[in-house]
Structures are given as C-alpha cells and as structure tokens.
Design a protein around this motif. Sequence first.
Motif, mmCIF file in Angstrom:
data_model
loop_
_atom_site.group_PDB
_atom_site.id
_atom_site.type_symbol
_atom_site.label_atom_id
_atom_site.label_comp_id
_atom_site.label_asym_id
_atom_site.label_seq_id
_atom_site.Cartn_x
_atom_site.Cartn_y
_atom_site.Cartn_z
ATOM 1 N N ILE A 79 0.844 -1.198 0.000
ATOM 2 C CA ILE A 79 0.000 0.000 0.000
ATOM 3 C C ILE A 79 0.877 1.244 0.000
ATOM 4 O O ILE A 79 0.635 2.201 -0.753
ATOM 5 C CB ILE A 79 -0.950 -0.019 1.207
ATOM 6 N N LEU A 80 1.912 1.248 0.849
ATOM 7 C CA LEU A 80 2.854 2.364 0.847
ATOM 8 C C LEU A 80 3.592 2.438 -0.486
ATOM 9 O O LEU A 80 3.805 3.537 -1.035
ATOM 10 C CB LEU A 80 3.847 2.213 1.999
ATOM 11 N N ALA A 81 3.984 1.273 -1.031
ATOM 12 C CA ALA A 81 4.671 1.251 -2.324
ATOM 13 C C ALA A 81 3.784 1.817 -3.422
ATOM 14 O O ALA A 81 4.248 2.572 -4.291
ATOM 15 C CB ALA A 81 5.090 -0.174 -2.662
ATOM 16 N N ALA A 82 2.494 1.472 -3.400
ATOM 17 C CA ALA A 82 1.566 1.987 -4.411
ATOM 18 C C ALA A 82 1.410 3.496 -4.287
ATOM 19 O O ALA A 82 1.332 4.218 -5.292
ATOM 20 C CB ALA A 82 0.218 1.300 -4.275
ATOM 21 N N LEU A 230 -2.670 9.483 0.474
ATOM 22 C CA LEU A 230 -2.796 8.047 0.694
ATOM 23 C C LEU A 230 -4.195 7.669 1.162
ATOM 24 O O LEU A 230 -4.794 6.697 0.671
ATOM 25 C CB LEU A 230 -1.755 7.598 1.724
ATOM 26 N N GLY A 231 -4.752 8.445 2.093
ATOM 27 C CA GLY A 231 -6.084 8.135 2.608
ATOM 28 C C GLY A 231 -7.150 8.206 1.537
ATOM 29 O O GLY A 231 -8.036 7.348 1.465
ATOM 30 N N ARG A 232 -7.063 9.201 0.681
ATOM 31 C CA ARG A 232 -8.071 9.339 -0.381
ATOM 32 C C ARG A 232 -7.952 8.216 -1.397
ATOM 33 O O ARG A 232 -8.969 7.697 -1.883
ATOM 34 C CB ARG A 232 -7.894 10.694 -1.071
ATOM 35 N N MET A 233 -6.721 7.827 -1.725
ATOM 36 C CA MET A 233 -6.547 6.699 -2.648
ATOM 37 C C MET A 233 -7.159 5.428 -2.073
ATOM 38 O O MET A 233 -7.855 4.685 -2.772
ATOM 39 C CB MET A 233 -5.050 6.468 -2.908
ATOM 40 N N LEU A 234 -6.898 5.171 -0.780
ATOM 41 C CA LEU A 234 -7.438 3.977 -0.156
ATOM 42 C C LEU A 234 -8.957 3.999 -0.111
ATOM 43 O O LEU A 234 -9.618 2.986 -0.386
ATOM 44 C CB LEU A 234 -6.871 3.833 1.260
ATOM 45 N N ARG A 235 -9.539 5.145 0.221
ATOM 46 C CA ARG A 235 -10.997 5.242 0.294
ATOM 47 C C ARG A 235 -11.621 4.988 -1.070
ATOM 48 O O ARG A 235 -12.680 4.360 -1.183
ATOM 49 C CB ARG A 235 -11.415 6.608 0.830
ATOM 50 N N THR A 236 -10.961 5.463 -2.127
ATOM 51 C CA THR A 236 -11.485 5.227 -3.482
ATOM 52 C C THR A 236 -11.568 3.743 -3.788
ATOM 53 O O THR A 236 -12.554 3.260 -4.356
ATOM 54 C CB THR A 236 -10.587 5.921 -4.523
ATOM 55 N N ARG A 367 -4.237 2.444 -10.643
ATOM 56 C CA ARG A 367 -4.290 0.983 -10.706
ATOM 57 C C ARG A 367 -3.358 0.337 -9.689
ATOM 58 O O ARG A 367 -3.673 -0.706 -9.114
ATOM 59 C CB ARG A 367 -3.929 0.500 -12.114
ATOM 60 N N SER A 368 -2.199 0.923 -9.462
ATOM 61 C CA SER A 368 -1.244 0.325 -8.529
ATOM 62 C C SER A 368 -1.828 0.235 -7.120
ATOM 63 O O SER A 368 -1.546 -0.719 -6.389
ATOM 64 C CB SER A 368 0.067 1.118 -8.514
ATOM 65 N N MET A 369 -2.663 1.211 -6.718
ATOM 66 C CA MET A 369 -3.279 1.146 -5.390
ATOM 67 C C MET A 369 -4.318 0.030 -5.342
ATOM 68 O O MET A 369 -4.445 -0.668 -4.330
ATOM 69 C CB MET A 369 -3.913 2.489 -5.022
ATOM 70 N N TYR A 370 -5.053 -0.157 -6.425
ATOM 71 C CA TYR A 370 -6.002 -1.266 -6.473
ATOM 72 C C TYR A 370 -5.259 -2.596 -6.330
ATOM 73 O O TYR A 370 -5.695 -3.491 -5.592
ATOM 74 C CB TYR A 370 -6.784 -1.233 -7.796
ATOM 75 N N VAL A 371 -4.177 -2.737 -7.061
ATOM 76 C CA VAL A 371 -3.382 -3.970 -6.990
ATOM 77 C C VAL A 371 -2.827 -4.154 -5.577
ATOM 78 O O VAL A 371 -2.813 -5.270 -5.035
ATOM 79 C CB VAL A 371 -2.253 -3.936 -8.025
ATOM 80 N N ALA A 372 -2.365 -3.065 -4.963
ATOM 81 C CA ALA A 372 -1.782 -3.149 -3.627
ATOM 82 C C ALA A 372 -2.818 -3.600 -2.607
ATOM 83 O O ALA A 372 -2.517 -4.424 -1.726
ATOM 84 C CB ALA A 372 -1.207 -1.795 -3.223
ATOM 85 N N VAL A 373 -4.038 -3.094 -2.695
ATOM 86 C CA VAL A 373 -5.086 -3.502 -1.760
ATOM 87 C C VAL A 373 -5.401 -4.987 -1.940
ATOM 88 O O VAL A 373 -5.581 -5.717 -0.958
ATOM 89 C CB VAL A 373 -6.350 -2.638 -1.967
#
Length: 484
Positions: A79-82, A230-236, A367-373
């Motif tokens: 998640i941090l990497a994304a 980071l928080g907004r990406m995760l919430r999305t 997309r990288s955040m989706y993959v990370a989650v």
Amino acid sequence: MKGKLRLRRPSLRLYDATGLSLQTQRGLNMAILAVTFSMVMTTITTGAAWTGFQRMLGADAQLLGVISAIPVAASTLQILAAYMLERWRARRALFLGFGIVSRLLWVVIGLIPYFTPMAQPQMRLVLLMVFLALSAGSGAFINVAFYSLIGDLVPLRIRGRYFSSRQSVSLLSGILAGLLVSWLLDATEGFTGYTIALVVAGVFGTADICCFFFVAWPPMQPQGNARPGLGRMLRTVLRDRGYMRIVGYFTLWFFAVNLCGPFTNVFFLEEVRMTYTQITLLNQIVPNMATVLVIGWWGRQMDRYGNQPIVQTAGLYCMLLPLSYLLIGPHSFWILPFANVLSGICWPASDLGQQNMYLAKAPAQNRSMYVAVFFASTQLLGTALSNYVGGYLLDGPLATLAASGFAGFSRYDYIFLLSSLLRIMCVVALLPRLRQEEDTPAPKMCREIVGEFHMRALALWRELRATRLRRKYYRRYRKKEEDT
C-alpha cells in the motif's frame, strides 16, 4: 540506418500480435523471458528445497508457519509502495531498484550456514527471518509496479491467451529446474545442496528483474493537477464494491488453500517418506507438464467466455484436492500422480482467471493502489494469517486430537480435511456471486464446451468410418477389377 539502434520484428509468436507495435511486442516478449527466469527462483523458494533448508536450520511446524507468513505479512507495505508509485510516477526506477535488492538477498539467505557459527542455531533462524523480511519488504514494489505496467502493456483482448502462453513457457524452465535441484539435494549432504540451490534462485531472480531494463515502460495514467493523498486513494478503492467483492472472495479462498499449503511438503517428506526427487517429480514436474498441454486452451476459453466461469469450473476440482492426500501413506502414494495431473490442469486456470478478474476491475487511474489492496488483503489475511493458524493447529489442537486416536486420522489428515471444507464453501456458496454481465454462466459454458467436443468426436468417428469403408471397398472391388 547506420549508427542508430533499430527494432527488429520479434521472432517469438505466442500470442495474437495484430495491431501491436514492434516496441510493444518486444516488451511482451521480454516479460515472457523474465518469467522464465523467475520460475527457476519460484521452483526453488517455494518447493521442497526451501522447506528442507528451514527444517535443517531447526524450524518446527509452528515456526515454519511463521516463516511462511513473513513474506506475505510484508505485503502490507505494498500500500505504501503503491502510494509512492502514484505520487512519484517512477514505477520503472522503483521496480528495478527494489527488485534487484529483493532478489539478491536470497543469495545471502543461502549463505547463512557459512557465516553463522554452528553453536548458535537460534541466531541462524533469526537471521533467516530478518533477511527474508528485508527481501519481502523490498519486493513489495515488484508486484504493484509489475501489474501496473502489465495492465498498460497487455491489450485486454489478448490477456487470456498472452498470460497462458507466458505461463506455459515459464513452466518448461520450472520442470528443468525442479529436476536439477532435486538431483542436487539427493546427491549432497548437509547445507551444501541447499546453499547452491538458494544462490541459484537469487541469481535467476535478479535476471528476471534485469529483463525489464529492455522494456519500454508506457507512461502512467495522468492524474490531473490534484495529487490525492494516501487516505483518499485507499478510500477510493475501498468504496468500489465490485472490486472489493473480488478482494474479499480471494482472501477467503487464499485462507482456505494456505491453511495446509506450507505443510504439504513436510507431510510428504516426514510422513510419506518421499525423497526430494519423488516430490519434485510428482508435485512439480507432473502437474507442470499437464499445464503446458492445456494452458493455451484455457486462455482461449477465458477470452471467449470470461474469467469467472473458468475459475468456478476449475475450482470444483481444486476444492477436493486435499481429500486425495487422505489416501496417501508411507511409501504408498499411487494416487498422487493422478491427483497432480488434474491439479496441473485446473490450478493454472484458477490462477489466471483470478489475475484477470482483478486486473479487469482495476481502472487505469490509480491501478497500482487497487493492486496493492488486493495483494495486501489476500496475502496478509488470506496467506500469512492462514499459515500461522495452520501451524498453530498442527502443533496444538490437531496434534492432541490425533494423539487421542479419534477416527484414526493424523494431524495432517485433519488439516487437509479442514482446508477442503473451507474451499468447498468458497466455490459453492460465494464464487457464483462474482459473475459479471459479460461472463457466460458456468453451466452454459460447460454445455457448449462438451457439445463442441462431442461434435468433434462425431466428426472424427465419421472420418475414421469413411476411411475404413474406402479401404474395404478397395480390398473387395478394386482388387477384383485388377484381377480381371
């Protein structure tokens, strides 16, 4: 033109290259070469060699579960990497830099017995876990950067065929590596064979990463002027219900599978008394050869019918596989080759379908955040937690239950049975709910495929019958004409 580097048309034809530029084809081919190197490393670091190395260092069943959980526990760093990837927009540099460090650390792991005193066995295990954690932490950038790249590099219309071809080529190197490593371990004593194997794994893993120096990385999807935190990406990602249903299902599926996964090789080594060569031959080479024969066909069906029905159909066998281990005893493993042939046919379809399902639902932006989650959830909760729970159950409640003599089962029989029950729940109750509008229902797909095989069998029978009649006619009538 003299003095300039010119792209030549790639000679490797494993997928439909219609409409693809030479640069894209070169990148796709380098990704195939990379996974061929990677498969050598995977064969060593996930097989009997890695399990035997840990056991020789003194790891018991519960510690095996803890060690198996370390790489997947480090997946939370994805998640941090994304976030760093989306923030800095430097996925190529992050992938290559951290990837090389991650893979070279396996060389250090293999050399632990030679720079740690024998009088300090606990220190060896501690160092193994430390270097493994560093390798896994650096590797957090590999997954998110690679799948972010591959989502941009591979056109959607050929993903099934491309990934199936990529896997079939890599499996050939896995078969050869498995044979050589098993021979090495059976022919050497002490840590020598394990060290050589793990050093080779680190070298080939590094070669995998280096292949991407020669790939033209497409630019990442623009984010506009605003760069979300980071928080907004995760919430999305978390608010995307369709995507999170896929994440939730595969987290439960990974938990069910990995409840017994790390202990299967221990079971074969210590309970069934199989040699490393037998384990490699029956558990790696036999299923890999079956996979090479059918994986291209699975890829074509995915492009035709969709991913979910393929995963559901293959899952019907995968959920019952652990039950076959209940029939295996010391020096009596006749059922294993048959079970592993079917495993080689079904598991790759399940894995490819899973990969295509989450890539298809992950949008190009972030997309990288989706993959990370996806990887953080499936690896932390689905694999790391499952490995720990499996180790605890084997050394605790299941060992006590087996000692009581109830039903005559061993502790490994109980863990296999529990894993199979959880898999059945996932495939039968949960997987049908993931079907998308574009996916063909699994029963309809099976009817169409069976109907096609039936028609081809009839056509073949008619052709054979016609050939037989022609030969009969020639023998009976043409010979009479020649005699007259």
